[in-house]
Design a protein around this motif. Structure first.
Motif, mmCIF file in Angstrom:
data_model
loop_
_atom_site.group_PDB
_atom_site.id
_atom_site.type_symbol
_atom_site.label_atom_id
_atom_site.label_comp_id
_atom_site.label_asym_id
_atom_site.label_seq_id
_atom_site.Cartn_x
_atom_site.Cartn_y
_atom_site.Cartn_z
ATOM 1 N N THR A 139 0.835 -1.205 0.000
ATOM 2 C CA THR A 139 0.000 0.000 0.000
ATOM 3 C C THR A 139 0.869 1.254 0.000
ATOM 4 O OG1 THR A 139 -1.681 -1.216 1.228
ATOM 5 C CG2 THR A 139 -1.863 1.178 1.216
ATOM 6 N N VAL A 140 1.906 1.244 0.863
ATOM 7 C CA VAL A 140 2.809 2.403 0.906
ATOM 8 C C VAL A 140 3.453 2.606 -0.459
ATOM 9 C CG1 VAL A 140 4.908 3.336 1.917
ATOM 10 C CG2 VAL A 140 3.242 2.191 3.375
ATOM 11 N N ILE A 141 3.913 1.510 -1.080
ATOM 12 C CA ILE A 141 4.580 1.629 -2.384
ATOM 13 C C ILE A 141 3.629 2.257 -3.415
ATOM 14 C CG2 ILE A 141 5.543 0.307 -4.312
ATOM 15 C CD1 ILE A 141 6.689 -1.634 -2.277
ATOM 16 N N CYS A 142 2.370 1.822 -3.409
ATOM 17 C CA CYS A 142 1.415 2.377 -4.376
ATOM 18 C C CYS A 142 1.234 3.875 -4.168
ATOM 19 C CB CYS A 142 0.071 1.666 -4.256
ATOM 20 S SG CYS A 142 0.088 0.027 -4.989
ATOM 21 N N PHE A 143 1.110 4.291 -2.907
ATOM 22 C CA PHE A 143 0.942 5.724 -2.657
ATOM 23 C C PHE A 143 2.200 6.493 -3.052
ATOM 24 C CE2 PHE A 143 -2.821 4.651 -0.206
ATOM 25 C CZ PHE A 143 -3.636 5.714 -0.536
ATOM 26 N N VAL A 144 3.381 5.889 -2.815
ATOM 27 C CA VAL A 144 4.620 6.562 -3.225
ATOM 28 C C VAL A 144 4.647 6.720 -4.747
ATOM 29 C CG1 VAL A 144 7.107 6.250 -3.418
ATOM 30 C CG2 VAL A 144 5.994 5.893 -1.224
ATOM 31 N N LEU A 145 4.270 5.666 -5.467
ATOM 32 C CA LEU A 145 4.263 5.756 -6.936
ATOM 33 C C LEU A 145 3.300 6.853 -7.389
ATOM 34 C CD1 LEU A 145 4.376 2.001 -8.009
ATOM 35 C CD2 LEU A 145 6.165 3.736 -8.252
ATOM 36 N N CYS A 146 2.137 6.922 -6.743
ATOM 37 C CA CYS A 146 1.158 7.948 -7.117
ATOM 38 C C CYS A 146 1.716 9.347 -6.831
ATOM 39 C CB CYS A 146 -0.150 7.725 -6.364
ATOM 40 S SG CYS A 146 -1.434 8.885 -6.840
ATOM 41 N N GLY A 147 2.353 9.497 -5.656
ATOM 42 C CA GLY A 147 2.918 10.799 -5.313
ATOM 43 C C GLY A 147 4.005 11.206 -6.295
ATOM 44 N N VAL A 148 4.883 10.255 -6.655
ATOM 45 C CA VAL A 148 5.979 10.576 -7.582
ATOM 46 C C VAL A 148 5.411 10.922 -8.958
ATOM 47 C CG1 VAL A 148 7.989 9.637 -8.772
ATOM 48 C CG2 VAL A 148 7.680 9.212 -6.347
ATOM 49 N N ALA A 149 4.373 10.185 -9.386
ATOM 50 C CA ALA A 149 3.763 10.490 -10.686
ATOM 51 C C ALA A 149 3.183 11.895 -10.687
ATOM 52 C CB ALA A 149 2.683 9.459 -11.011
ATOM 53 N N ALA A 150 2.471 12.253 -9.604
ATOM 54 C CA ALA A 150 1.905 13.600 -9.521
ATOM 55 C C ALA A 150 3.020 14.635 -9.554
ATOM 56 C CB ALA A 150 1.065 13.740 -8.256
ATOM 57 N N ALA A 151 4.118 14.347 -8.819
ATOM 58 C CA ALA A 151 5.233 15.293 -8.787
ATOM 59 C C ALA A 151 5.860 15.442 -10.165
ATOM 60 C CB ALA A 151 6.271 14.816 -7.769
ATOM 61 N N LEU A 152 6.019 14.314 -10.869
ATOM 62 C CA LEU A 152 6.599 14.365 -12.216
ATOM 63 C C LEU A 152 5.722 15.222 -13.132
ATOM 64 C CD1 LEU A 152 8.684 13.403 -14.278
ATOM 65 C CD2 LEU A 152 7.308 11.353 -14.635
ATOM 66 N N ALA A 153 4.401 15.010 -13.033
ATOM 67 C CA ALA A 153 3.503 15.829 -13.838
ATOM 68 C C ALA A 153 3.651 17.303 -13.479
ATOM 69 C CB ALA A 153 2.049 15.377 -13.632
ATOM 70 N N GLY A 154 3.818 17.572 -12.171
ATOM 71 C CA GLY A 154 3.983 18.957 -11.734
ATOM 72 C C GLY A 154 5.243 19.588 -12.300
ATOM 73 N N VAL A 155 6.348 18.832 -12.224
ATOM 74 C CA VAL A 155 7.625 19.342 -12.742
ATOM 75 C C VAL A 155 7.502 19.626 -14.241
ATOM 76 C CG1 VAL A 155 10.007 18.686 -13.222
ATOM 77 C CG2 VAL A 155 9.024 18.224 -10.979
ATOM 78 N N LEU A 156 6.887 18.689 -14.972
ATOM 79 C CA LEU A 156 6.736 18.876 -16.419
ATOM 80 C C LEU A 156 5.820 20.053 -16.731
ATOM 81 C CD1 LEU A 156 6.415 15.228 -17.756
ATOM 82 C CD2 LEU A 156 8.365 16.762 -17.905
ATOM 83 N N LEU A 157 4.709 20.139 -15.972
ATOM 84 C CA LEU A 157 3.764 21.226 -16.227
ATOM 85 C C LEU A 157 4.423 22.578 -15.980
ATOM 86 C CD1 LEU A 157 0.853 21.726 -17.060
ATOM 87 C CD2 LEU A 157 0.202 21.680 -14.653
ATOM 88 N N ALA A 158 5.268 22.639 -14.935
ATOM 89 C CA ALA A 158 5.993 23.882 -14.674
ATOM 90 C C ALA A 158 6.930 24.181 -15.843
ATOM 91 C CB ALA A 158 6.773 23.769 -13.372
ATOM 92 N N GLY A 159 7.553 23.118 -16.391
ATOM 93 C CA GLY A 159 8.428 23.326 -17.538
ATOM 94 C C GLY A 159 7.642 23.802 -18.755
#
Lengths: 370, 319
Positions: free
Chosen positions: B214-234
């Motif tokens: 469960t923790v791993i899934c939430f970490v993957l979701c958080g990292v995906a959201a962060a990646l989208a954020g970084v790209l969107l900022a770019g």
């Protein structure tokens, strides 16, 4: 007798905690407030609490049936936009017309005056109830998960609200606004009853804010009878074990539809009041989302399980009041506005985490997975 | 119907219907543009690539969201995880911008996972609280104004530039997609994810450390959201307040339209991919039609209900 009370307290530990938390916080608030324990402060707080308290009640009923209603904020917003057209109180009525892609449709004139306002209130509440009923039908007959069904209908209701009010506006009758958002004394003076509120027997209760009276009235007249009805009990049964409820011959379909319909009605009450309070209709999407999310938080703080089956709308009212009182404290203690959202989040997190510390006492891990 | 084709159709039917619906949207949109402007922009590769480039951010968020929905949880902290990652990445700047941004996502996912898996707080409410805290932190950090910092060159290149005529953001989305597909179909983790979504107690009894997964899934979701954020900022060259708000509900909708059960345990990544494309195309057709926001919301809601009525109906509980 004492045993009986102890058992009841244990069964309703969530609600009892919420009530105690609210009482302590609110007493502290009033002691800290320079004009604490006055009718004026109470009136202001009542106005700020009412809409969220109604949405918390709205959210409770589907949650009890182990569904979730993500459209309560949207229904509230939509009803508010309707109210901003129907409750103007213009003496000669309000002409209604629809403009659909350039197609003009005249719908006659909505009556004005007092009877028009009363009719408008009925229409607004009926709109909210209908929205809830549609949610219930989609969930029951469409067999779509409540969370995703109401996510979709919520978008539709927000769309209707935006259609009605692309920009904030509209108007609510000033007398109505004054009567509903002040104390009982002001209410009596506005509608000219009890010698304009000056009757001597009326004086002891004249300080009570109207929103609180409405809240208690709605809880007593709508929620309590519903909870005691067969349908109400079926809602609890569906939430705790749907299969068992079905096998027992309970009307589970009707119970679910009733749960969502009641949610629509409560959300409609909240939207109506918000429109009256702000004297306008505003299709504010972020606001609708915030209200929906806060309603879920209120339900949890009020001791209702998100898994369904246990809890009460009364608890959710206190949950909503706890949430609101926390933000009242920011005004008292001069917390920098920039830090307020952070504190709100931390307190919400702390509240739900402390309630969860019971898991540390669980000996059989398997019990966690229910 | 044989049982083999039945079990095949249960997961494939939604994907097929959603794909057909994409065609319907394309045809309807083209007929409209042809009748009104005499041109067919929806069929031009340039336009489609441009739309998909915008869709890549939603696609990456939806990929993470799917991991969480598959284990019968939900992550409502996506909006401010995305925004926080973007804001911290732009304010750190330099070579560490992207690692810091992704680190934010990892941290938020870790907190979410611990709260949901070990404290057993319902994810609906815990991630809501985490979202509020992240928002509070960012408001305190930026003073409530638009951050003045700018995206680094690498972020801009990743999100805004093209290689061989194809937007780089699409390559990132493709990489994320391949990764998620491999995790779900080729690793033990993927098996565990589906097992937990079907019945966590059974998975636990079978020896799966369900809380760690469960923790791993939430970490993957958080990292995906962060990646989208970084790209969107770019992509928009800077971070801004509320930049993640438009991604929460569409990402859930995309996952569900793609046939993933909102109660977890069932769904294929290809469906999520198709769900994202459907939502992106629907949005672009509606904007070509100059549809006002009101009409968009109504159509958006009706499409979700319609799609689910066609293939997302649950079973009656009768015992």
């Amino acid at each position: 007798m004492l045993d009986d009370i102890a058992i009841r307290v244990r069964q309703n530990i969530g609600i009892v905690t919420a009530v105690l938390l609210f009482t302590v916080l609110y007493l502290l608030y009033n002691f800290a407030h320079p004009r604490g324990f006055s009718s004026a402060v109470l009136v202001q707080n009542g106005d700020e609490i009412f809409a969220l308290a109604m949405l918390a009640m709205a959210q409770t009923v589907p949650v009890l049936a182990s569904g979730l209603d993500l459209s309560v904020g949207a229904v509230m917003t939509m009803v508010g936009c309707f109210a901003s057209y129907l409750l103007t109180g213009a003496a000669d009525g309000t002409p209604l017309h629809l403009d659909i892609f350039g197609l003009q449709l005249g719908l006659g004139t909505f009556p004005g005056g007092v009877s028009g306002i009363l009719l408008g209130i009925v229409v607004c509440l009926a709109t909210g109830t209908l929205a809830g009923f549609i949610n219930g039908c989609i969930v029951v007959y469409g067999r779509i998960q409540p969370i995703i069904a109401t996510l979709a209908t919520g978008a539709v209701y927000i769309g209707i609200a935006l259609f009605l009010r692309p920009t904030p506006g509209g108007k609510i009758d000033e007398d109505l606004n004054w009567a509903m958002t002040n104390s009982l004394g002001d209410f009596a003076a506005t509608v000219h009853i009890f010698d304009d509120g000056a009757a001597s027997w009326f004086a002891p209760v004249a300080w009570i804010p109207v929103p609180f009276v409405l809240l208690i009235l709605i809880a007593l007249v709508v929620w309590v009878p519903f909870r005691r009805s067969v349908l109400g009990r079926a809602v609890y049964a569906v939430g705790s074990a749907e299969g068992a409820a079905y096998m027992s011959g309970l009307p589970i379909d009707r119970a679910k539809i009733a749960a969502f319909t009641l949610a629509g009605f409560f959300a409609g009450c909240g939207g109506l009041f918000l429109a009256i309070q702000t004297s306008s209709g505003n299709a504010d999407i972020p606001q609708a989302g915030a209200y929906t999310l806060n309603s879920i938080a209120s339900v949890v703080i009020g001791g209702t399980s998100l898994l369904g089956g246990t809890g009460s709308a009364i608890g959710s009212i206190f949950g909503a009041m706890v949430l609101r009182v926390i933000s009242f404290f920011f005004r008292i203690f001069d917390i920098a506005p920039l830090l307020q959202p952070l504190f709100e989040g931390l307190i919400l997190l702390a509240a739900v985490s402390i309630g969860a510390l019971g898991v540390l006492r669980v000996k059989n891990t398997l019990e966690l997975f229910r | 119907m044989s049982s083999a084709s039945l079990s095949l159709s249960r997961d494939d039917r939604p994907i097929l219907i959603a794909a057909l619906f994409i065609l319907v949207i394309l045809v309807a949109g083209t007929v409209y543009t042809f009748a009104r402007f005499g041109s067919a922009p929806l069929l031009s590769p340039t336009y489609l690539l441009q739309q998909l480039q915008i869709g890549a951010f939603l696609g990456i968020v939806a990929a993470g969201m799917m991991m969480v929905i598959l284990i019968a949880q939900i992550d409502l902290s996506v909006p401010w995880t995305l925004a926080a990652a973007a804001m911290m990445a732009t304010s750190i700047g330099g070579p560490f911008a992207i690692p810091v941004g992704l680190g934010i996502g990892l941290l938020v996912g870790l907190i979410n996972g611990i709260g949901v898996a070990y404290l057993r707080v319902p994810s609906m409410i815990f991630t809501l609280g985490v979202n509020a805290v992240m928002r509070g932190l960012m408001v305190a950090h930026t003073g409530g104004y638009a951050p003045q910092t700018a995206a680094t060159d690498l972020m801009r290149t990743l999100a805004g530039d093209r290689t061989l005529g194809i937007p780089n953001a699409l390559f990132v989305w493709a990489a994320v997609s391949v990764l998620v597909t491999i995790i779900l179909q080729r690793t033990a983790l993927g098996r565990y994810v589906y097992a937990i979504g079907n019945k966590e107690a059974a998975a636990y009894l079978a020896g799966v450390d369900t809380r760690r997964i469960t923790v791993i899934c939430f970490v993957l979701c958080g990292v995906a959201a962060a990646l989208a954020g970084v790209l969107l900022a770019g992509y928009s060259t800077k971070a801004y307040q509320g930049m993640g708000d438009a991604y929460l509900l569409p990402s859930i909708a995309a996952v569900v339209i793609g046939g993933t059960n909102i109660l977890g345990g069932r769904g294929r990544y290809l469906g999520t991919l198709i769900g994202v494309v459907l939502i992106v195309l629907l949005n672009s057709v509606l904007s070509i039609m100059d549809m006002p926001e009101a009409g968009r919301q109504v159509i958006y809601g009706l499409v979700i209900i319609f799609m689910l009525l066609v293939y997302g109906r649950g079973e009656r509980v009768t015992s």
